[in-house]
Design an enzyme around this catalytic site. Structure first.
Site, PDB file in Angstrom:
ATOM      1  N   SER A   1     -20.116 -13.006  18.342  1.00  0.00           N
ATOM      2  CA  SER A   1     -20.264 -13.779  19.560  1.00  0.00           C
ATOM      3  C   SER A   1     -19.083 -13.660  20.529  1.00  0.00           C
ATOM      4  O   SER A   1     -19.257 -13.934  21.723  1.00  0.00           O
ATOM      5  CB  SER A   1     -20.463 -15.255  19.199  1.00  0.00           C
ATOM      6  OG  SER A   1     -19.300 -15.782  18.587  1.00  0.00           O
TER       7      SER A   1
ATOM      8  N   LYS B   1     -11.357 -17.597  24.149  1.00  0.00           N
ATOM      9  CA  LYS B   1     -12.807 -17.783  24.066  1.00  0.00           C
ATOM     10  C   LYS B   1     -13.178 -19.198  24.517  1.00  0.00           C
ATOM     11  O   LYS B   1     -12.434 -20.149  24.276  1.00  0.00           O
ATOM     12  CB  LYS B   1     -13.254 -17.546  22.616  1.00  0.00           C
ATOM     13  CG  LYS B   1     -14.756 -17.472  22.400  1.00  0.00           C
ATOM     14  CD  LYS B   1     -15.077 -17.153  20.933  1.00  0.00           C
ATOM     15  CE  LYS B   1     -16.565 -17.069  20.661  1.00  0.00           C
ATOM     16  NZ  LYS B   1     -16.850 -16.762  19.236  1.00  0.00           N
TER      17      LYS B   1
ATOM     18  N   SER C   1     -17.953 -12.934  14.113  1.00  0.00           N
ATOM     19  CA  SER C   1     -17.969 -12.983  15.570  1.00  0.00           C
ATOM     20  C   SER C   1     -16.732 -12.422  16.267  1.00  0.00           C
ATOM     21  O   SER C   1     -16.748 -12.230  17.482  1.00  0.00           O
ATOM     22  CB  SER C   1     -18.179 -14.429  16.045  1.00  0.00           C
ATOM     23  OG  SER C   1     -19.533 -14.747  15.992  1.00  0.00           O
TER      24      SER C   1
END
Lengths: 102, 484, 484
Positions: C156, C81, C180
């Protein structure tokens, strides 16, 4: 619920600007969220601590021994602007112990 | 007009830890800009603070020396404000769980001893430095070397009643911090900084009025502090007479002292006061301080400079000046006491340590902690001087060699033959005495009995306690015998 | 050779260890998968950047394997990420404000994995600064759900879930503050795991809500998660909130005997407010548990109704402070079109942050500011304390807590983007684990009538990563055997 004075003062702290036409929508969204937070008032928190969690003892902290710092060449790889070994900013006065934003 | 001056102080002291408060970068004054920085003290994304053990220990030590209560659990908080020298946009500080609370410091005033109450002592990190060059660029330049230096903030009650008292208080803090070796408290370099809150209580018509509080900053020396506070008193009086403004309706103003003009100028009005939005630092857990650590640290504090100074005067008969010099540092005072032990004249030892040891350390650039000569060697050297074996002038030579080599004074005296008497006048005296006391042997020699000279030499050595230089003495003796 | 892309990390490791495939072949296969998707009319937009040099690194890994100097993850790919730092790689957190930033250091988690030879192959898309539940608030545009490209991935860590679900990576690192990792895993039909707070170091994970932030893992096989956690977990001297846990024996996961295990299903997360189709999957999952001999029971935990409010006070409060460092002074975006410091701050931040980040910074500063602190921030922290107590009480009696991962199945892109509050409510099932620091896993448990994935969530006791991952593995084994 959020008047202009509060809105502007929080924006000032946030170092953000919300321009004219967005402002009302922004205010509405914030007010909606804040009013949702009222659900918390139903919980009785009289004499409740806001515990920060378990503590750590001094022995578990960092030993005072020097390690290498960044070479200047490394700083240049990520700095937005780096002049003669300094980070330049628009001219300021004072020592910066808070709030001198004139 | 009757009035009273009310002053409270916030003192910031930079600690002398090897590393910064929350990262392992070296903690040192000055140097090439931005060379002692890392992800943590530059506030890079993803970096986390890691507490320096030594900072907590020093804070506890300082707190105990100021008679504070040490918290069983202490916590860091974030103080939020944005400024270029504050890379994270917040300062890691302490808010409602400071490491120490409720202490006091005694100061000497004209009216005798007075206790200044200390509200709290807490830890925080220093900011970087903004450099303002007159280079026409319209820019300021930021150096983060200082950023993250551990600080103690010591907040007093408004107990001081004159600029002089305020100065004494800050001097007292400085003396203790230096004595404990946790800060060098250099006001010019900024390792001790003081902000003073000052206002006046004015008595008029049987009522007390309080003038608006000024928080005075930028006082970079004790002289500046005295002048700034004197100026504030004058200014506030004048302002009162002119406008009758009171604390109630005006609040607090931040003013900066200008050393060149000798005046203070407004930096910030009350309505501009920042809202720091303190909240507990989520990157750090609360820190538990055990009773054990407090007790152990308490033992390390021991007797503080003020008490030590008094004792040195009464116990050893030192002058106030000497007592102050020796009592300013724990290591130095310990050294003095060890050297003075079992020696009858502590005043002499004290002056020797102050002048000779002090001078030596100064030239060599050493601290007393780094000085390896055992104090007993100083004592012994004094004894040798006292017994007349060497003069105090020679003793300085012995000391110079002793300080460098670590040899005992006796060894040096022997090696350098400093104990032999070579002085011609002195030796002539011995010869004269011996010749006078032994007329028979003199006569024998003159009759040609050469062995008589041996007997006479023996007498000379006995008389000089073995210290007469044999060659020179023999030559003089022969000369005198032959000239008879 | 079967198709490589689509295989799990564990399977690929087996093939590599046996020499049946090279690291280069593996990396090429995933890259090919990524590039072919990019050519499609509506690319998934999972990767922000696929590293150019990934193949070079694979060649080196193959050499290391030949030389016998390989780590246990040598040559295995992982997607990372965009808020988890890798030295010398860009990191932007899906934000304009970090454009141009190249990290000078690696996060501890990535460093530990790379020390064992793993190859980060690319940076994945995310909601800006991990603030969002749909992966639509990214400066790079939304990621799309591989099950149906008109739908959101969840957020997210939407990019991480999308690349895993579409076979562009076997496994991905994501991050959690309020769900997330689990939410996009659930929306994309993969496993998503959030460790106990402190199991993984946060050093080098760009901070959002520091008291809850934790790196998590997304994969199609719970064993991959166990493998990654076993290598990456444990105390890190750069993160004082990391814990001294030992999960080195976590991998490989054994099947779990569920017989007799008591599992709590919160009434607040299973009835009213839960989408009907999600409810059906929950019921099916619960009956499977019963068929294995476990005892799921409905339990009331009233405070779960307040978690969204609590979270959206605490996380923005911390975020408002964590994001103060993006000021245009040191790195990232810097707007110098104005003429003073205030302009530099306001222009850089107004331009660099997206709407949702601005809302949260505003909210955070609001709830921390004088006059509102007690009613919001302090109150939320107190209720959080009560929530922890309540959950720990339930987890004394019950081994796990079962609930849907999301109250709703995946929804279409653009449906909630202008209604922040309804977006926030998507997090109602995941947030409690973050607030109470508990480990939790989202399990792909079924689909809706439209074929959209639905995840179920098991939350465990503090540091019982093993328990919930073994339970997940047990489901995984059943699913791969095709049992009903």
């Amino acid at each position: 619920m959020i008047d202009d004075k509060v809105l502007n003062s929080i924006l000032y702290m946030s170092k953000l600007k919300v321009s004219g036409e967005e402002k009302e929508n922004f205010r509405k969204q914030i007010e909606e969220i804040l009013s949702y937070f009222k659900v918390l008032t139903s919980v009785d928190t009289e004499n409740v601590e806001s515990a920060a969690g378990e503590g750590v003892s001094i022995e578990d902290l960092r030993v005072d021994e020097i390690k290498d710092s960044f070479p200047l060449a490394i700083i240049k790889t990520f700095a937005a602007d780096f002049q003669d070994g300094y980070f330049p900013v628009p001219r300021i006065l004072g020592d910066g112990s808070g709030g001198e934003y004139k | 007009m009757k009035y009273e001056v009310v002053i409270g102080c916030e003192v910031h002291v930079q600690l002398l830890t090897k590393t910064k408060a929350f990262c392992s970068c070296e903690n040192r004054f000055g140097g090439i800009p931005n060379t002692r920085v890392c992800p943590v003290c530059l506030g890079l994304p993803g970096a986390l603070p890691v507490v320096n053990q030594k900072m907590i220990e020093d804070a506890v030590l300082a707190g105990l020396a100021l008679n504070c209560k040490v918290a069983a659990v202490t916590r860091f908080d974030r103080k939020n404000y944005m400024y270029p020298d504050l890379p994270k946009g917040y300062q890691i500080s302490q808010y409602d769980m400071p490491v120490c609370t409720g202490g006091k410091l005694d100061i000497e005033t004209e009216g005798g001893k007075k206790s200044i109450r200390i509200i709290r002592l807490h830890m925080e990190e220093d900011a970087g430095k903004n450099l303002h060059l007159e280079d026409g660029s319209g820019l300021s330049y930021v150096d983060f070397n200082r950023c993250g230096t551990p600080l103690l903030e010591i907040v007093s009650e408004p107990d001081m009643r004159s600029p002089l008292e305020a100065v004494s208080y800050v001097q007292g803090i400085r003396e203790i911090m230096k004595y404990l070796g946790i800060s060098d408290c250099n006001m010019e370099e900024g390792s001790l900084r003081c902000d003073a809150n000052i206002n006046l209580w004015i008595y008029e018509d049987d009522k007390r009025y309080e003038t608006p509080i000024s928080e005075v900053k930028n006082m970079n020396s004790f002289k500046a502090m005295r002048n700034a506070l004197k100026y504030e008193i004058k200014r506030q009086l004048a302002e009162w007479q002119e406008k009758h403004l009171s604390l109630m309706n005006t609040g607090k103003v931040t003013r900066g002292y200008n050393d060149k003009t000798g005046e203070t100028v407004v930096q910030r009005e009350k309505e501009e006061e920042a809202d720091y939005r303190y909240f507990p630092e989520p990157d750090l857990k609360p820190i538990v301080i055990t009773k054990n650590l407090v007790a152990e640290t308490g033992r390390r504090v021991g007797e503080l400079p003020a008490a030590k100074r008094k004792r040195f005067v009464s116990q050893y008969g030192l002058r106030k000046g000497s007592a102050s010099v020796l009592a300013a540092s724990k290591a130095l005072s310990d050294y003095f006491e060890a050297a003075a032990k079992g020696y009858g004249e502590p005043v002499k030892i004290a002056s020797w340590i102050i002048t000779e040891v002090g001078g030596y350390l100064n030239t060599e650039g050493l601290t007393i902690e780094e000085f390896s000569l055992p104090p007993e060697n100083i004592t012994r050297l004094m004894e040798i001087v006292d017994s007349g074996i060497i003069s105090s002038k020679i003793a300085k030579k012995v000391f110079a060699r002793m300080a460098g080599s670590g040899e005992s004074p006796d060894t040096i005296v022997k090696k350098l033959k400093l104990n032999q008497i070579t002085d011609r006048d002195k030796l002539e005296e011995f010869v004269a005495v011996v010749m006078k006391e032994n007329p028979q042997s003199v006569a024998d020699f003159r009759k040609g009995k050469d062995h008589a000279i041996k007997f006479l030499m023996g007498r000379i050595m006995m008389l000089s306690k073995g210290r007469a230089n044999p060659q020179v003495s023999a030559a003089i003796l022969k000369e005198k015998l032959n000239n008879g | 050779m079967d198709q490589i892309a689509g295989k799990s990390l564990t399977e690929l490791k087996r093939l590599l260890d046996r020499g049946e495939v090279s690291a280069l072949e593996i990396i090429k296969a995933f890259k090919e998968q990524y590039e072919s998707d990019r050519k499609k009319p509506a690319p998934l937009n999972g990767y922000i950047e696929f590293f150019n040099d990934a193949e070079e690194l694979a060649v080196k890994a193959d050499e290391a394997r030949k030389a016998g100097t390989s780590g246990i993850l040598e040559g295995l790919p992982i997607a990372v990420k965009d808020n988890i730092l890798i030295s010398s790689r860009k990191a932007t957190c899906g934000s304009a404000i970090l454009q141009g930033f190249t990290s000078p250091y690696s996060s501890t988690v990535v460093e530990r994995l790379m020390n064992e030879g793993i190859i980060p192959v690319g940076r994945t898309n995310m909601d800006e600064f991990a603030m969002g539940s749909t992966c639509e608030y990214s400066v790079y545009g939304p990621s799309k759900n591989p099950a149906n490209r008109e739908y959101v991935t969840g957020g997210s860590s939407g990019g991480s879930a999308a690349v895993v679900a579409s076979g562009q990576a076997p496994c991905a690192l994501g991050s959690e503050t309020g769900g997330s990792v689990r939410l996009p895993a659930s929306f994309c039909g993969t496993y998503g795991f959030k460790p106990t707070y402190g199991s993984l170091s946060r050093y080098g994970l760009v901070a959002f809500g520091s008291s809850m932030d934790q790196i998590g893992v997304i994969s199609g096989d719970p064993d991959d998660i166990a493998l990654v956690i076993s290598v990456a977990s444990g105390f890190d001297s750069n993160d004082l909130t990391s814990e001294d846990v030992d999960f080195s024996a976590l991998f490989p996961l054994k099947r779990m005997r569920l017989k007799g295990k008591k599992i709590a299903i919160p009434e607040e997360l299973s009835g009213e407010g839960i989408d009907k189709e999600v409810g059906i999957v929950l019921e099916r999952f619960a009956s499977w548990l019963r068929s294995e001999g476990a005892c799921p029971e409905t339990v009331s935990m009233p405070l779960l109704k307040t978690t969204v409010a609590m979270y959206y006070i605490i996380a923005p409060a911390e975020a408002s402070s964590n994001l103060a460092r993006y000021d245009g002074v040191r790195y990232g975006l810097r707007d110098i079109t104005g003429n003073n410091l205030e302009d530099l701050y306001v222009r850089t931040r107004t331009e660099g942050f997206g709407d949702e980040v601005k809302r949260r910074i505003f909210l955070g500063n609001y709830v921390l500011s004088a006059g509102y602190y007690d009613a919001y921030y302090k109150k939320a922290m107190q209720v959080r304390y009560l929530l922890k107590k309540e959950l720990n009480r339930v987890l004394k009696e019950y081994e796990y807590i079962l609930s849907p991962t999301s109250p709703v199945p995946p929804f279409k892109l653009g449906t909630k983007i202008d209604n922040p509050l309804s977006m926030y409510l998507t997090d109602i099932c995941t947030i409690f684990a973050n607030l109470a620091l508990l480990p939790a896993v989202s399990i792909p448990a079924g689909t809706t009538s439209k074929g959209l994935p639905v995840g179920m969530q098991l939350t465990g006791r503090m540091f019982d990563e093993k328990g919930i991952l073994r339970a997940a593995k047990t489901w995984f084994l059943k699913e791969s055997r095709g049992e009903v």
